[in-house]
Design an enzyme around this catalytic site. Structure first.
Site, PDB file in Angstrom:
ATOM      1  N   LYS A 185       0.857  -1.182   0.000  1.00 30.16           N
ATOM      2  CA  LYS A 185       0.000   0.000   0.000  1.00 30.16           C
ATOM      3  C   LYS A 185       0.898   1.238   0.000  1.00 30.16           C
ATOM      4  O   LYS A 185       1.760   1.385   0.853  1.00 30.16           O
ATOM      5  CB  LYS A 185      -0.890   0.022   1.243  1.00 30.16           C
ATOM      6  N   HIS A 186       0.689   2.107  -0.973  1.00 29.62           N
ATOM      7  CA  HIS A 186       1.425   3.373  -1.046  1.00 29.62           C
ATOM      8  C   HIS A 186       2.936   3.177  -0.940  1.00 29.62           C
ATOM      9  O   HIS A 186       3.629   3.815  -0.157  1.00 29.62           O
ATOM     10  CB  HIS A 186       0.910   4.360  -0.004  1.00 29.62           C
ATOM     11  N   ASN A 351      12.910   6.170   7.437  1.00 34.33           N
ATOM     12  CA  ASN A 351      13.475   5.099   8.242  1.00 34.33           C
ATOM     13  C   ASN A 351      12.470   3.969   8.386  1.00 34.33           C
ATOM     14  O   ASN A 351      11.269   4.208   8.493  1.00 34.33           O
ATOM     15  CB  ASN A 351      13.855   5.601   9.639  1.00 34.33           C
ATOM     16  N   HIS A 511      14.272   5.329  -0.515  1.00 38.34           N
ATOM     17  CA  HIS A 511      13.529   6.596  -0.669  1.00 38.34           C
ATOM     18  C   HIS A 511      13.057   6.746  -2.107  1.00 38.34           C
ATOM     19  O   HIS A 511      13.664   6.213  -3.029  1.00 38.34           O
ATOM     20  CB  HIS A 511      14.428   7.784  -0.326  1.00 38.34           C
TER      21      HIS A 511
END
Length: 511
Positions: A185-186, A351, A511
């Site tokens: 999800k996302h 993180n 990221h």
């Protein structure tokens, strides 16, 4: 030309020498030089420049369109010639850039320019948000996309989920040798797991009978586990599995609220089941076997182009050799869970910290600025996962007709217990018998029996506070990169709690 009866040239069809393919094969310098095309680019550029009268065709995927236009119009149109000319110049630029980059690299210098040419594949409804239009998916020129679309219309975030979820399960399969699944999800995993048999308590918590669980195929078992790591967060997920989707797996997906799936292949029966899901809109992607994404990845952000070597390290048991605590015992199950947790957080927004048990993630803490906050977030999810097996939770008496996801959500809220008065009225209406509260004392007593859980961190633990908190949720094994000036303090904390800790030496920021 007139003397020999040759008319004016109105179309050039050519393929350039395979320079990039020759380099990719590891050919010697001289052979790479021989595969630098000279005449081809000259003909390509001159034809493209003269597009008002001539057509330049540079790829087999253009043949069908050219033929169709010529049959319908009796020749090519100016609009088509302009588009093909633009693509030809892009190809020329990319070809020369590849040569320049390779040649400079041979000299041990940084490349002065990098040209990446993209081929439009298909439009998207919008990007991350409805106001972000236009949006599209492109491939690097002369390369394929990693997936083919078998059903549905994937969106921007769907494809980001698919790309990360597929890499995760592919690496879990390689790292553990077991069928693997993930629930995204996302662009972060809500859950991930490998095929490990369910305990009776897990069967009860996941609403599957032990008899039915024993018959599950490894792929179906892996997804059932991945989905039940955090079933509230997995609502509307994008799934990925490492092996062929069979009918068992399709039937599990059929009853869940999910947007799509990516897998290496599908049985005909499974494909038919999934194609009917969501009124025929369920997204089904097939991963391209042997797909090579390239060694370097690029990203554009606010006018800057970032490039880096792909994080292609695959975590395996070879990374679990350096136990730094006094207790060095690492059972096979613990090593497996260390691999599962570490690969999972590799594809979690940093993180990140993840907890695993019995081959599945049981708590993922993503995207926090403080590492101990990651531990607290993921640790809360561990408590919820474990308390779903509490007798009072398993004994909840729902009314007939309460939907599966509503039962999932109701159990989680029962465990959390922090209802508003209005919320509690609606929650109680789902039960034939209103349950007695699950008290904090009952939760604490049940959680005190939790043990054997593994925690993995994408970077070093800077302080012992993360270990202190992890001790509250049954952690017995810790895996992290190491490298902090506080490593000794963190190791001492693990020793105090009787935990085994391993340093992998591999940071896994994402990221």
């Amino acid at each position: 030309m007139e003397e020999h009866g040759i008319g004016k040239i109105d179309m050039t069809i050519l393929n350039l020498y395979p320079f990039e393919a020759t380099v990719a094969k590891g050919a010697e310098f001289e052979q790479c030089i021989e595969n630098i095309d000279i005449g081809g680019p000259s003909m390509l550029r001159s034809t493209a420049k003269n597009h008002a009268f001539t057509t330049i065709v540079t790829s087999p995927d253009q043949y069908e369109e050219v033929q169709k236009v010529m049959e319908e119009k009796g020749g090519t149109t100016l609009a088509l010639r302009k588009r093909f000319a633009a693509r030809a110049f892009s190809l020329s630029a990319a070809y020369d850039s590849a040569i320049a980059s390779w040649f400079t690299d041979q000299l041990g210098e940084e490349s002065p320019v990098v040209a990446r040419v993209y081929k439009h594949e298909f439009p998207l409804k919008y990007g991350c948000n409805p106001q972000q239009k236009p949006a599209a998916i492109s491939s690097v020129l002369n390369s394929k996309l990693p997936f083919s679309v078998l059903n549905g219309v994937p969106g921007y975030i769907n494809l980001l989920d698919a790309a990360n979820a597929w890499q995760l399960v592919k690496e879990l399969r390689e790292g553990t040798g077991l069928c693997a699944a993930s629930s995204f999800k996302h662009v972060s995993p809500a859950g991930a797991a490998v095929a490990v048999p369910l305990t009776d308590a897990e069967c009860a918590a996941y609403e599957v009978t032990p008899e039915a669980a024993a018959k599950l195929t490894p792929v179906a078992l892996a997804y059932l586990r991945a989905r039940n790591a955090d079933p509230m967060c997995s609502f509307g997920d994008f799934a990925a599995v490492s092996d062929e989707v069979d009918e068992d797996t399709a039937l599990i997906l059929k009853k869940e609220v999910s947007d799509g799936i990516v897998a290496p292949s599908y049985t005909p029966a499974a494909l038919e089941i999934l194609k009917k899901k969501k009124g025929g809109k369920f997204i089904i992607l097939e991963a391209i076997a042997g797909y090579d994404p390239g060694a370097v990845e690029y990203r554009e952000v606010y006018g800057m182009t970032f490039s880096q070597k792909r994080n292609d390290v695959v975590i395996t048991k070879d990374h679990m050799q350096e136990a730094v605590t006094s207790k060095k015992d690492l059972p096979e199950g613990a090593i497996r869970d260390m691999i599962v947790a570490s690969i999972c957080i590799k594809y979690t927004q940093s993180n990140s910290v993840g907890f695993a048990n019995n081959g599945m993630m049981v708590g993922v803490g993503a995207g926090q600025q403080s590492r101990v906050d990651c531990v607290k977030l993921a640790g809360r999810k561990v408590c919820t996962w474990y308390l779903r097996q509490h007798p009072k939770v398993l004994g909840l008496q729902f009314k007939e007709g309460v939907k599966r996801q509503d039962r999932v959500n109701a159990r989680v809220r029962y465990i959390e217990g922090d209802f508003t008065p209005e919320e509690k009225l609606r929650w109680e209406a789902q039960f034939s018998t209103v349950p007695e509260p699950l008290t904090q004392a009952e939760k604490d007593e049940f959680m005190s029996a939790a043990t054997g859980i593994t925690v993995s961190s994408d970077a070093f633990f800077p302080f012992r506070d993360s270990i202190d908190h992890a001790s509250k949720v049954g952690v017995s094994y810790v895996v992290q990169p190491g490298g902090s000036v506080q490593d000794a303090q963190v190791t001492s904390a693990c020793d105090e709690y009787g935990m085994s800790m391993v340093f992998t030496g591999v940071r896994l920021f994402h990221h």
